[in-house]
Write a protein that holds these residues in place. Structure first.
Motif, PDB file in Angstrom:
ATOM      1  N   VAL A 263      16.161  58.907  67.411  1.00  0.00           N
ATOM      2  CA  VAL A 263      17.375  59.520  67.940  1.00  0.00           C
ATOM      3  C   VAL A 263      18.418  58.430  68.175  1.00  0.00           C
ATOM      4  CG1 VAL A 263      18.388  60.895  69.787  1.00  0.00           C
ATOM      5  CG2 VAL A 263      16.036  61.346  69.045  1.00  0.00           C
ATOM      6  N   ALA A 264      19.576  58.550  67.500  1.00  0.00           N
ATOM      7  CA  ALA A 264      20.680  57.597  67.657  1.00  0.00           C
ATOM      8  C   ALA A 264      20.173  56.162  67.580  1.00  0.00           C
ATOM      9  CB  ALA A 264      21.421  57.837  68.970  1.00  0.00           C
ATOM     10  N   LEU A 265      19.361  55.899  66.575  1.00  0.00           N
ATOM     11  CA  LEU A 265      18.650  54.628  66.459  1.00  0.00           C
ATOM     12  C   LEU A 265      19.549  53.536  65.894  1.00  0.00           C
ATOM     13  CD1 LEU A 265      15.684  53.705  66.919  1.00  0.00           C
ATOM     14  CD2 LEU A 265      15.283  54.199  64.506  1.00  0.00           C
ATOM     15  N   HIS A 266      19.593  52.412  66.592  1.00  0.00           N
ATOM     16  CA  HIS A 266      20.295  51.215  66.121  1.00  0.00           C
ATOM     17  C   HIS A 266      19.297  50.063  66.103  1.00  0.00           C
ATOM     18  CE1 HIS A 266      24.553  52.689  66.497  1.00  0.00           C
ATOM     19  NE2 HIS A 266      23.940  53.562  67.282  1.00  0.00           N
ATOM     20  N   ALA A 267      19.368  49.229  65.059  1.00  0.00           N
ATOM     21  CA  ALA A 267      18.476  48.072  64.974  1.00  0.00           C
ATOM     22  C   ALA A 267      19.069  47.060  64.028  1.00  0.00           C
ATOM     23  CB  ALA A 267      17.089  48.502  64.487  1.00  0.00           C
ATOM     24  N   GLY A 268      18.631  45.803  64.187  1.00  0.00           N
ATOM     25  CA  GLY A 268      19.113  44.744  63.308  1.00  0.00           C
ATOM     26  C   GLY A 268      18.443  43.438  63.644  1.00  0.00           C
ATOM     27  N   TYR A 269      19.029  42.348  63.151  1.00  0.00           N
ATOM     28  CA  TYR A 269      18.471  41.018  63.313  1.00  0.00           C
ATOM     29  C   TYR A 269      19.521  40.109  63.940  1.00  0.00           C
ATOM     30  CZ  TYR A 269      15.263  43.069  59.936  1.00  0.00           C
ATOM     31  OH  TYR A 269      14.387  43.914  59.293  1.00  0.00           O
ATOM     32  N   ARG A 270      19.255  39.668  65.160  1.00  0.00           N
ATOM     33  CA  ARG A 270      20.203  38.833  65.907  1.00  0.00           C
ATOM     34  C   ARG A 270      21.570  39.497  65.949  1.00  0.00           C
ATOM     35  NH1 ARG A 270      18.509  32.617  64.139  1.00  0.00           N
ATOM     36  NH2 ARG A 270      16.346  32.766  64.877  1.00  0.00           N
ATOM     37  N   GLU A 271      22.541  38.887  65.296  1.00  0.00           N
ATOM     38  CA  GLU A 271      23.899  39.446  65.351  1.00  0.00           C
ATOM     39  C   GLU A 271      24.212  40.343  64.157  1.00  0.00           C
ATOM     40  OE1 GLU A 271      25.661  38.943  68.072  1.00  0.00           O
ATOM     41  OE2 GLU A 271      23.980  37.734  68.793  1.00  0.00           O
ATOM     42  N   THR A 272      23.208  40.647  63.353  1.00  0.00           N
ATOM     43  CA  THR A 272      23.441  41.445  62.149  1.00  0.00           C
ATOM     44  C   THR A 272      22.877  42.848  62.325  1.00  0.00           C
ATOM     45  OG1 THR A 272      23.254  39.439  60.801  1.00  0.00           O
ATOM     46  CG2 THR A 272      23.121  41.567  59.655  1.00  0.00           C
ATOM     47  N   PRO A 273      23.724  43.852  62.567  1.00  0.00           N
ATOM     48  CA  PRO A 273      23.222  45.230  62.664  1.00  0.00           C
ATOM     49  C   PRO A 273      22.802  45.751  61.295  1.00  0.00           C
ATOM     50  CG  PRO A 273      25.609  45.208  62.797  1.00  0.00           C
ATOM     51  CD  PRO A 273      25.171  43.767  62.767  1.00  0.00           C
ATOM     52  N   VAL A 274      21.746  46.562  61.265  1.00  0.00           N
ATOM     53  CA  VAL A 274      21.251  47.107  60.002  1.00  0.00           C
ATOM     54  C   VAL A 274      21.263  48.631  60.025  1.00  0.00           C
ATOM     55  CG1 VAL A 274      19.297  47.225  58.404  1.00  0.00           C
ATOM     56  CG2 VAL A 274      19.822  45.072  59.560  1.00  0.00           C
ATOM     57  N   LEU A 275      20.637  49.236  61.015  1.00  0.00           N
ATOM     58  CA  LEU A 275      20.613  50.689  61.130  1.00  0.00           C
ATOM     59  C   LEU A 275      21.635  51.143  62.165  1.00  0.00           C
ATOM     60  CD1 LEU A 275      16.778  51.468  61.093  1.00  0.00           C
ATOM     61  CD2 LEU A 275      18.387  51.556  59.183  1.00  0.00           C
ATOM     62  N   HIS A 276      22.331  52.229  61.854  1.00  0.00           N
ATOM     63  CA  HIS A 276      23.419  52.702  62.707  1.00  0.00           C
ATOM     64  C   HIS A 276      23.239  54.189  63.021  1.00  0.00           C
ATOM     65  CE1 HIS A 276      25.451  48.995  61.340  1.00  0.00           C
ATOM     66  NE2 HIS A 276      25.059  49.355  60.135  1.00  0.00           N
ATOM     67  N   ALA A 277      23.047  54.515  64.286  1.00  0.00           N
ATOM     68  CA  ALA A 277      22.945  55.912  64.738  1.00  0.00           C
ATOM     69  C   ALA A 277      22.026  56.724  63.828  1.00  0.00           C
ATOM     70  CB  ALA A 277      24.329  56.539  64.810  1.00  0.00           C
ATOM     71  N   PHE A 278      20.880  56.151  63.515  1.00  0.00           N
ATOM     72  CA  PHE A 278      19.958  56.746  62.542  1.00  0.00           C
ATOM     73  C   PHE A 278      19.084  57.786  63.244  1.00  0.00           C
ATOM     74  CE2 PHE A 278      16.763  56.933  59.259  1.00  0.00           C
ATOM     75  CZ  PHE A 278      17.453  56.605  58.099  1.00  0.00           C
ATOM     76  N   GLU A 279      18.986  58.969  62.654  1.00  0.00           N
ATOM     77  CA  GLU A 279      18.183  60.044  63.242  1.00  0.00           C
ATOM     78  C   GLU A 279      17.274  60.647  62.179  1.00  0.00           C
ATOM     79  OE1 GLU A 279      19.972  62.765  65.838  1.00  0.00           O
ATOM     80  OE2 GLU A 279      21.088  61.218  66.925  1.00  0.00           O
ATOM     81  N   PHE A 280      16.011  60.869  62.533  1.00  0.00           N
ATOM     82  CA  PHE A 280      15.044  61.407  61.574  1.00  0.00           C
ATOM     83  C   PHE A 280      13.811  61.899  62.323  1.00  0.00           C
ATOM     84  CE2 PHE A 280      13.696  57.174  62.462  1.00  0.00           C
ATOM     85  CZ  PHE A 280      12.322  57.186  62.354  1.00  0.00           C
ATOM     86  N   ARG A 281      12.993  62.644  61.594  1.00  0.00           N
ATOM     87  CA  ARG A 281      11.691  63.087  62.078  1.00  0.00           C
ATOM     88  C   ARG A 281      10.678  62.912  60.958  1.00  0.00           C
ATOM     89  NH1 ARG A 281      11.958  67.768  66.133  1.00  0.00           N
ATOM     90  NH2 ARG A 281      10.073  68.507  65.089  1.00  0.00           N
ATOM     91  N   ILE A 282       9.459  62.569  61.331  1.00  0.00           N
ATOM     92  CA  ILE A 282       8.349  62.522  60.389  1.00  0.00           C
ATOM     93  C   ILE A 282       7.210  63.332  61.001  1.00  0.00           C
ATOM     94  CG2 ILE A 282       6.645  61.073  59.210  1.00  0.00           C
ATOM     95  CD1 ILE A 282       8.694  58.803  59.271  1.00  0.00           C
TER      96      ILE A 282
END
Length: 277
Positions: free
Chosen positions: A13-32
């Motif tokens: 839900v509204a997932l954000h992730a990255g490496y140090r100062e580099t964002p990779v995923l932005h407001a990512f939402e999913f279900r498995i």
């Protein structure tokens, strides 16, 4: 903890992730859901491996929530998580000269105490994993003496020896020729059919993904573009836009699944016809 079987296996839900100062995923939402066989697809740098590492618990979101069976992935104790989830990297990273049997036996680490030798049930799990990946005849060979296809299958066998509920595979067919790639995917598909294990793969080969996976999640620039059956996701306009290269998508009459064919751009003599992989 007793799991609620109506709760999604994974939910972001509204997932954000990255490496140090580099964002990779932005407001990512999913279900498995439990028992799915799905592939994460998208261009290089789209965020596929980042999402897989989040699912494995190797990374923590910078914002938002990622739950496994209703609680944050990183709240699961490490050993408990290792019994539930197995993660297979794209390349073998091993300095020790182990036999294939010894290497696959490392998968029993979450189940044995430190320095404890493998027990009868551990050896049974190792033998079963070798059989499932067609490696029993190579058990006493050095892991470094294997072909690339055999190494990929050994890495998957190590993960299977963990006896996980969830198998996460990062590019399981990378650097394999067509025979080895299809053989590996056939073994993975047989595993899913036989066990009902949840399988999540990252893949560059769109046609392999369409042939074996029941659902695709298309990612571009860290954002969800589409999710659904291969025929819904592999649409020519959508794939051409995301990959930045024109393609035709043709549904094969043999199996009703789509196949992606790049189109050589007119007037560009230096462009060779090639597959998306």
């Amino acid at each position: 903890m007793t799991e609620n079987r109506t709760t999604p296996l994974y939910e972001g839900v509204a997932l954000h992730a990255g490496y140090r100062e580099t964002p990779v995923l932005h407001a990512f939402e999913f279900r498995i859901e439990r028992g799915e066989h799905l592939a994460l697809i998208g261009p290089n740098g789209a965020g596929k491996t980042t999402l897989l590492r989040l699912l494995a618990g190797d990374m923590t979101p910078s914002a938002g929530a990622l739950n496994l069976s209703g609680r944050p992935v990183h709240h699961w104790p490490v050993r408990e998580r290792a019994r539930k989830i197995a993660y297979v990297p794209p390349v073998l990273d091993l300095l020790a000269d182990l036999t294939v049997y010894e290497y696959v036996g490392l998968g029993r680490t979450p189940h044995v105490k430190e320095w404890q030798p493998l027990r009868a049930q551990d050896h049974q799990a190792v033998h079963a994993a070798l059989d499932q990946m067609s490696l029993a005849a190579l058990a006493q060979r050095s892991i470094h003496a294997l072909s690339e296809g055999e190494k990929h299958r050994a890495m998957i066998a190590l993960a299977l020896a963990q006896e996980p509920e969830i198998l996460l595979l990062d590019e399981p067919t990378a650097h394999l020729d067509i025979k080895q790639a299809w053989h590996t995917m056939e073994l993975i598909d047989e595993l899913h059919t036989r066990t009902g294990m949840t399988l999540v793969l990252t893949m560059h080969d769109l046609n392999l993904a369409a042939s074996f996976c029941s659902r695709l999640i298309l990612i571009d620039n860290g954002r969800l573009v589409a999710s659904g059956a291969p025929a819904k996701v592999l649409v020519s306009d959508q794939i051409s836009r995301v990959y930045g290269y024109p393609v035709d998508v043709v549904v094969q009459p043999q199996d009703g699944r789509p196949r992606v064919f790049p189109i050589r751009r007119a007037g560009n003599k230096s462009t060779r016809r090639r597959g998306l992989n």
